[in-house]
Design a protein around this motif. Structure first.
Motif, mmCIF file in Angstrom:
data_model
loop_
_atom_site.group_PDB
_atom_site.id
_atom_site.type_symbol
_atom_site.label_atom_id
_atom_site.label_comp_id
_atom_site.label_asym_id
_atom_site.label_seq_id
_atom_site.Cartn_x
_atom_site.Cartn_y
_atom_site.Cartn_z
ATOM 1 N N ALA A 1 78.446 72.144 55.711
ATOM 2 C CA ALA A 1 78.616 72.008 57.182
ATOM 3 C C ALA A 1 80.005 71.414 57.204
ATOM 4 N N VAL A 2 80.819 71.753 58.231
ATOM 5 C CA VAL A 2 82.272 71.190 58.398
ATOM 6 C C VAL A 2 82.272 70.845 60.036
ATOM 7 N N ALA A 3 82.419 69.400 60.027
ATOM 8 C CA ALA A 3 82.534 68.999 61.343
ATOM 9 C C ALA A 3 84.168 68.640 61.754
ATOM 10 N N TYR A 4 84.812 68.608 62.960
ATOM 11 C CA TYR A 4 86.076 68.318 62.975
ATOM 12 C C TYR A 4 86.158 67.063 64.005
ATOM 13 N N ALA A 5 87.039 66.371 63.687
ATOM 14 C CA ALA A 5 87.349 65.087 64.906
ATOM 15 C C ALA A 5 88.844 65.303 65.061
ATOM 16 N N ASP A 6 88.936 65.221 66.547
ATOM 17 C CA ASP A 6 90.592 65.254 67.054
ATOM 18 C C ASP A 6 90.961 63.906 67.031
ATOM 19 N N ARG A 7 92.039 63.416 66.182
ATOM 20 C CA ARG A 7 92.581 62.479 65.886
ATOM 21 C C ARG A 7 93.935 62.426 65.781
ATOM 22 N N PRO A 8 95.025 61.501 66.178
ATOM 23 C CA PRO A 8 96.308 61.496 65.958
ATOM 24 C C PRO A 8 96.771 61.178 64.381
ATOM 25 N N GLY A 9 97.687 61.794 63.889
ATOM 26 C CA GLY A 9 98.011 61.454 62.245
ATOM 27 C C GLY A 9 97.890 62.540 61.754
ATOM 28 N N ARG A 10 97.816 62.247 60.442
ATOM 29 C CA ARG A 10 97.854 63.544 59.279
ATOM 30 C C ARG A 10 96.376 64.025 59.286
ATOM 31 N N VAL A 11 96.242 65.085 58.722
ATOM 32 C CA VAL A 11 94.856 65.564 58.731
ATOM 33 C C VAL A 11 94.064 65.232 57.259
ATOM 34 N N THR A 12 92.949 64.934 57.411
ATOM 35 C CA THR A 12 92.276 64.217 56.422
ATOM 36 C C THR A 12 90.853 64.837 56.041
ATOM 37 N N LEU A 13 90.315 64.833 55.030
ATOM 38 C CA LEU A 13 88.906 65.304 54.751
ATOM 39 C C LEU A 13 88.133 64.370 53.909
ATOM 40 N N SER A 14 86.836 64.119 54.486
ATOM 41 C CA SER A 14 86.025 63.382 53.647
ATOM 42 C C SER A 14 84.597 64.246 53.287
ATOM 43 N N GLU A 15 84.048 63.708 52.369
ATOM 44 C CA GLU A 15 82.788 64.547 51.843
ATOM 45 C C GLU A 15 81.697 63.761 51.950
#
Length: 236
Positions: free
Chosen positions: A89-103
Motif C-alpha cells: 500500500a502506497v501513501a503520499y505526504a506533501d512535503r518540500p524538498g526532494r522526493v523520498t521513499l520509506s518502507e
C-alpha cells in the motif's frame, strides 16, 4: 513537444544503436532511437515510410487500452509484484524538498512535493528495481543449480522493451518489469537467458537445450511476447 500523427514524439541517440529504431511506447508515445552522429533531419522521411506500421500498431495498442498520450501517469495507491506475490500500500505526504521513499513491512511512504508526480514515480521505479534483484537473484541461482548452466553475474535494469539478454562473458541482464509477470513467465525468462550461456543465438541447438529443461517452452515464449499487458502504466 514535437508530435507526429498527434502522438508525442521523442528522438534520442544511443551509442550502441546500429540502425534507426521506431517504437510506440505506452505512456510515452512515439520514440525514435538513432545511432550516434545520425542526421536527425532524416527522421521525418523515416516516419512517413513507417506510417502504415505506426498507424496499425497504434490501433492495436489502443484497442488493448494502452495510453499513448505521453501524459505522466498517476502515482499508484497499491503496487503488486505478481512474480513474488507481494503487495504494498502506497501513501503520499506533501512535503518540500526532494522526493523520498520509506518502507515499513507492506506499506510505503512517499514524501515530497505533491506537484512532482514524476519524482514520486521515479522513487517507486527505483524501489521496484531493488526488489526485482532481491527476488530474481535467488531464482536465477536456483535455475543455475537445477540446470547446471553457470553465469557470471546478474544485472537488473529498467529496459523499456527487452525482457533480458546474456553477454558473451555470461552476464545476464533482466528487466525489473519481470516482477509484474506471473512467476512461471519470470522463471522462464531466467531459463531462456541461462541457455544463452551455452548458445549465444536462437539456433535449433539452443531451442533443444531450452526444451530439455522446459517442455512447455513454446507456450511460455508466446506468453512472454504479450507480457507487457501485466505491467502497470506507471512502470512502462
Amino acid at each position: 513537444m514535437t508530435r507526429y500523427l498527434g502522438l508525442p514524439l521523442t528522438v534520442r541517440s544511443h551509442p550502441r544503436a546500429k540502425r534507426v529504431l521506431v517504437k510506440l511506447v505506452p505512456g510515452r508515445g512515439l520514440e525514435v532511437v538513432v545511432p550516434k552522429r545520425f542526421d536527425t533531419a532524416q527522421v521525418p522521411a523515416i516516419l512517413e515510410d513507417k506510417r502504415p506500421w505506426i498507424e496499425r500498431t497504434r490501433a492495436q495498442l489502443e484497442a488493448r487500452g494502452a495510453d499513448l498520450s505521453g501524459r505522466t501517469p498517476e502515482p499508484p495507491g497499491t503496487i503488486r509484484f505478481t512474480a513474488c506475490d507481494r503487495e504494498y500500500a502506497v501513501a503520499y505526504a506533501d512535503r518540500p524538498g526532494r522526493v523520498t521513499l520509506s518502507e515499513n513491512a507492506s506499506r510505503l511512504m512517499v514524501a515530497g512535493p505533491a506537484e512532482d508526480a514524476e519524482g514520486r514515480l521515479e522513487v517507486l521505479r527505483r524501489f521496484t528495481a531493488r526488489k526485482a534483484r532481491e527476488f530474481l537473484l535467488p531464482r536465477l541461482e536456483s535455475q543455475s543449480a537445477r540446470t547446471g548452466l553457470s553465469y557470471a553475474a546478474l544485472r537488473v535494469r529498467r529496459q523499456r522493451t527487452r525482457w533480458g539478454s546474456c553477454s558473451a562473458r555470461g552476464t545476464i541482464s533482466v528487466n525489473a518489469k519481470l516482477l509484474f509477470l506471473p512467476v512461471e513467465l519470470a522463471d522462464h525468462l531466467l531459463l531462456h537467458e541461462l541457455c544463452h550461456t551455452r548458445h549465444l543465438n536462437h539456433s535449433p541447438a539452443y531451442w533443444a537445450l531450452v526444451a530439455s529443461f522446459e517442455p512447455d517452452w513454446q507456450r511460455l515464449e508466446k506468453e512472454l511476447t504479450r507480457g507487457y499487458v501485466h505491467v502497470p502504466e506507471w512502470f512502462l
